[in-house]
Write a protein that holds these residues in place. Structure first.
Motif, PDB file in Angstrom:
ATOM      1  N   GLN A 294       0.825  -1.204   0.000  1.00 40.37           N
ATOM      2  CA  GLN A 294       0.000   0.000   0.000  1.00 40.37           C
ATOM      3  C   GLN A 294       0.861   1.258   0.000  1.00 40.37           C
ATOM      4  O   GLN A 294       0.580   2.219  -0.728  1.00 40.37           O
ATOM      5  CB  GLN A 294      -0.921   0.013   1.225  1.00 40.37           C
ATOM      6  CG  GLN A 294      -1.807   1.263   1.295  1.00 40.37           C
ATOM      7  CD  GLN A 294      -2.697   1.276   2.526  1.00 40.37           C
ATOM      8  OE1 GLN A 294      -3.151   0.225   2.980  1.00 40.37           O
ATOM      9  NE2 GLN A 294      -2.930   2.459   3.087  1.00 40.37           N
ATOM     10  N   ASN A 296       3.858   1.523  -1.155  1.00 38.21           N
ATOM     11  CA  ASN A 296       4.441   1.583  -2.488  1.00 38.21           C
ATOM     12  C   ASN A 296       3.464   2.210  -3.488  1.00 38.21           C
ATOM     13  O   ASN A 296       3.840   3.062  -4.299  1.00 38.21           O
ATOM     14  CB  ASN A 296       4.813   0.170  -2.929  1.00 38.21           C
ATOM     15  CG  ASN A 296       5.325   0.094  -4.343  1.00 38.21           C
ATOM     16  OD1 ASN A 296       6.429   0.531  -4.653  1.00 38.21           O
ATOM     17  ND2 ASN A 296       4.519  -0.469  -5.235  1.00 38.21           N
ATOM     18  N   LYS A 297       2.188   1.807  -3.420  1.00 39.18           N
ATOM     19  CA  LYS A 297       1.185   2.336  -4.344  1.00 39.18           C
ATOM     20  C   LYS A 297       0.965   3.829  -4.130  1.00 39.18           C
ATOM     21  O   LYS A 297       0.915   4.608  -5.106  1.00 39.18           O
ATOM     22  CB  LYS A 297      -0.139   1.588  -4.177  1.00 39.18           C
ATOM     23  CG  LYS A 297      -1.229   2.032  -5.147  1.00 39.18           C
ATOM     24  CD  LYS A 297      -2.501   1.240  -4.962  1.00 39.18           C
ATOM     25  CE  LYS A 297      -3.533   1.605  -6.029  1.00 39.18           C
ATOM     26  NZ  LYS A 297      -3.848   3.052  -6.067  1.00 39.18           N
ATOM     27  N   ASP A 301       1.933   6.235  -7.212  1.00 40.77           N
ATOM     28  CA  ASP A 301       0.770   6.848  -7.855  1.00 40.77           C
ATOM     29  C   ASP A 301       0.995   8.335  -8.124  1.00 40.77           C
ATOM     30  O   ASP A 301       0.393   8.896  -9.047  1.00 40.77           O
ATOM     31  CB  ASP A 301      -0.486   6.660  -6.999  1.00 40.77           C
ATOM     32  CG  ASP A 301      -1.179   5.326  -7.262  1.00 40.77           C
ATOM     33  OD1 ASP A 301      -0.760   4.613  -8.198  1.00 40.77           O
ATOM     34  OD2 ASP A 301      -2.139   4.998  -6.523  1.00 40.77           O
ATOM     35  N   ARG A 315      10.317  -0.332  -7.623  1.00 43.30           N
ATOM     36  CA  ARG A 315       9.455  -0.127  -6.468  1.00 43.30           C
ATOM     37  C   ARG A 315       9.866   1.122  -5.688  1.00 43.30           C
ATOM     38  O   ARG A 315      10.878   1.764  -5.973  1.00 43.30           O
ATOM     39  CB  ARG A 315       9.544  -1.362  -5.560  1.00 43.30           C
ATOM     40  CG  ARG A 315      10.947  -1.564  -5.018  1.00 43.30           C
ATOM     41  CD  ARG A 315      11.226  -2.963  -4.514  1.00 43.30           C
ATOM     42  NE  ARG A 315      12.658  -3.067  -4.175  1.00 43.30           N
ATOM     43  CZ  ARG A 315      13.353  -4.173  -4.226  1.00 43.30           C
ATOM     44  NH1 ARG A 315      12.786  -5.291  -4.609  1.00 43.30           N
ATOM     45  NH2 ARG A 315      14.635  -4.176  -3.901  1.00 43.30           N
ATOM     46  N   ASP A 332       4.676  -3.964  -4.850  1.00 43.60           N
ATOM     47  CA  ASP A 332       3.542  -4.848  -5.097  1.00 43.60           C
ATOM     48  C   ASP A 332       3.961  -6.267  -4.741  1.00 43.60           C
ATOM     49  O   ASP A 332       5.081  -6.690  -5.054  1.00 43.60           O
ATOM     50  CB  ASP A 332       3.144  -4.796  -6.576  1.00 43.60           C
ATOM     51  CG  ASP A 332       2.624  -3.431  -6.999  1.00 43.60           C
ATOM     52  OD1 ASP A 332       2.209  -2.652  -6.130  1.00 43.60           O
ATOM     53  OD2 ASP A 332       2.651  -3.149  -8.221  1.00 43.60           O
TER      54      ASP A 332
END
Length: 388
Positions: A294, A296-297, A301, A315, A332
């Motif tokens: 999460q 990482n996202k 983003d 990453r 991920d």
């Protein structure tokens, strides 16, 4: 000045006792570790790995034993290794090395990093034992103890000094009106500053690889995330990256900054600000209980929203400790919850072929209310522009 880079005996006593409790909970009678970083973690013995086996056997009942070749005995004694030393004469020798350890029965845990050949040797040496793969040491190493955090903190201070030294070398060359340094010259200078600082200010330097230094790349070369320093000489208008770090007491920190040589173009500003914002948001995402994937996202983003997803190559980051890269993975596929005491890198980057790369990295300590960077070199665009 650090009196010593070596951790006190109380660190190893408490660690080994805690592990015995975990072994009991897992229904294991002992754990066997032969990865060099695990050996160092458990006993304080740092060595250059080779063909001669070195391994730690930590039983629930009885003393911790370090199996090592006789030629390493004095080395281990000089490091005040926290284990009973069990030395074998030579490798391969007349008797297999693991037969020099007292035979252990019951369930013995081992790490997945153990090679197939080594596992076979252990199985033969301990016919009355059942070998059980376990991630106990990996999980234990995730959360750093206060004594380790102090070493990481000092490593960060030296890393910041190296970043500043790299910039100063370029500014001095500009002031002198001569050639700008090459990537290799920059890397050599920075490494020298790091190692000189360590030996000048510390006692009992723990030598690991790399002790200090890192990757230096400029211009189009910096568009390759792990490019090695070359003879390319910096030029006005270049983007250049100092990807640095060092280890104090065997504990690593990395700090990376992207610099721009001269007034940034609109394109350079756009790329740099997207990465800077991603790193800021990524740092804010690092909180106890948040799954690594999460964080990482949330971090990456920012770059995707900026329309730069095609330039992503990796990453958000990774764990750091006795290894420069180790679990957990801010990526991920890794849902490990972040926890107080973990140390991770926060290093989003973009890589534009033919132009250059942009990456900002800080080693971050997960705290009760978020995360804080160890490294402190400034990150704003104005702070990384080197005026011509």
């Amino acid at each position: 000045m650090l009196d010593t880079q070596r951790l006190p005996t109380t660190f190893y006593t408490a660690l080994q006792d805690d592990l015995r409790g975990e072994l009991t909970r897992l229904g294991l009678d002992a754990i066997l570790a032969d990865d060099p970083s695990d050996v160092a973690y458990l006993t304080g013995f740092f060595h250059h790995p080779g063909e001669r086996p070195v391994a730690v056997l930590l039983p629930v009942n009885g003393s911790t034993r370090l199996l090592l070749p006789e030629l390493e005995r004095e080395h281990a004694e000089a490091q005040h290794t926290m284990a009973e030393l069990v030395a074998y004469p030579e490798f391969p020798g007349l008797h297999p090395p693991f037969t020099y350890l007292d035979r252990v029965a019951g369930r013995i845990g081992y790490a997945g990093s153990m090679s197939v050949d080594r596992l076979a040797e252990v199985t033969t040496a301990f016919p009355g034992a059942t070998l059980v793969r376990t991630d106990l040491l990996t999980r234990t190493r995730l959360r750093k103890r206060p004594e380790e955090i102090a070493l990481h903190t000092e490593a960060a201070r030296i890393t910041d000094l190296m970043l500043a030294a790299g910039r100063t070398l370029i500014e001095d060359a500009l002031a002198a009106g001569g050639d700008l340094p090459s990537e290799a010259e920059l890397a050599g200078h920075i490494t020298g500053v790091g190692t000189h600082t360590m030996y000048a200010e510390h006692a009992d330097v723990v030598v690991v690889s790399p002790l200090a230094g890192g990757l230096v790349y400029a211009g189009p070369n910096s568009a390759r995330p792990h490019a090695l320093p070359s003879g390319y000489r910096l030029r006005p208008g270049d983007v250049f990256m100092l990807s640095l770090g060092c280890a104090v007491g065997g504990r690593f920190v990395e700090g990376e900054r992207t610099f721009i040589l001269g007034e940034p173009t609109a394109e350079q500003r756009r790329y740099y600000e997207a990465v800077r914002q991603a790193q800021q948001i990524g740092g804010e995402a690092l909180r106890p209980g948040v799954p690594c994937a999460q964080a990482n996202k949330e971090c990456l983003d920012v770059i995707r929203t900026a329309g730069l997803a095609e330039f992503l190559r990796h990453r958000q980051g990774h764990g750091i400790g006795l290894g420069m890269h180790e679990p957990p993975w801010l990526s991920d596929g890794d849902d490990t919850p972040l926890a107080v005491g973990m140390i991770v890198s926060n290093e989003p980057g973009i890589y534009v072929p033919g132009h250059g790369g942009y990456r900002i990295s800080d080693s971050m300590l997960i705290t009760e209310d978020g995360a804080r960077p160890f490294t402190a070199y400034p990150r704003s665009l104005d702070d990384v522009v080197v005026a011509l």
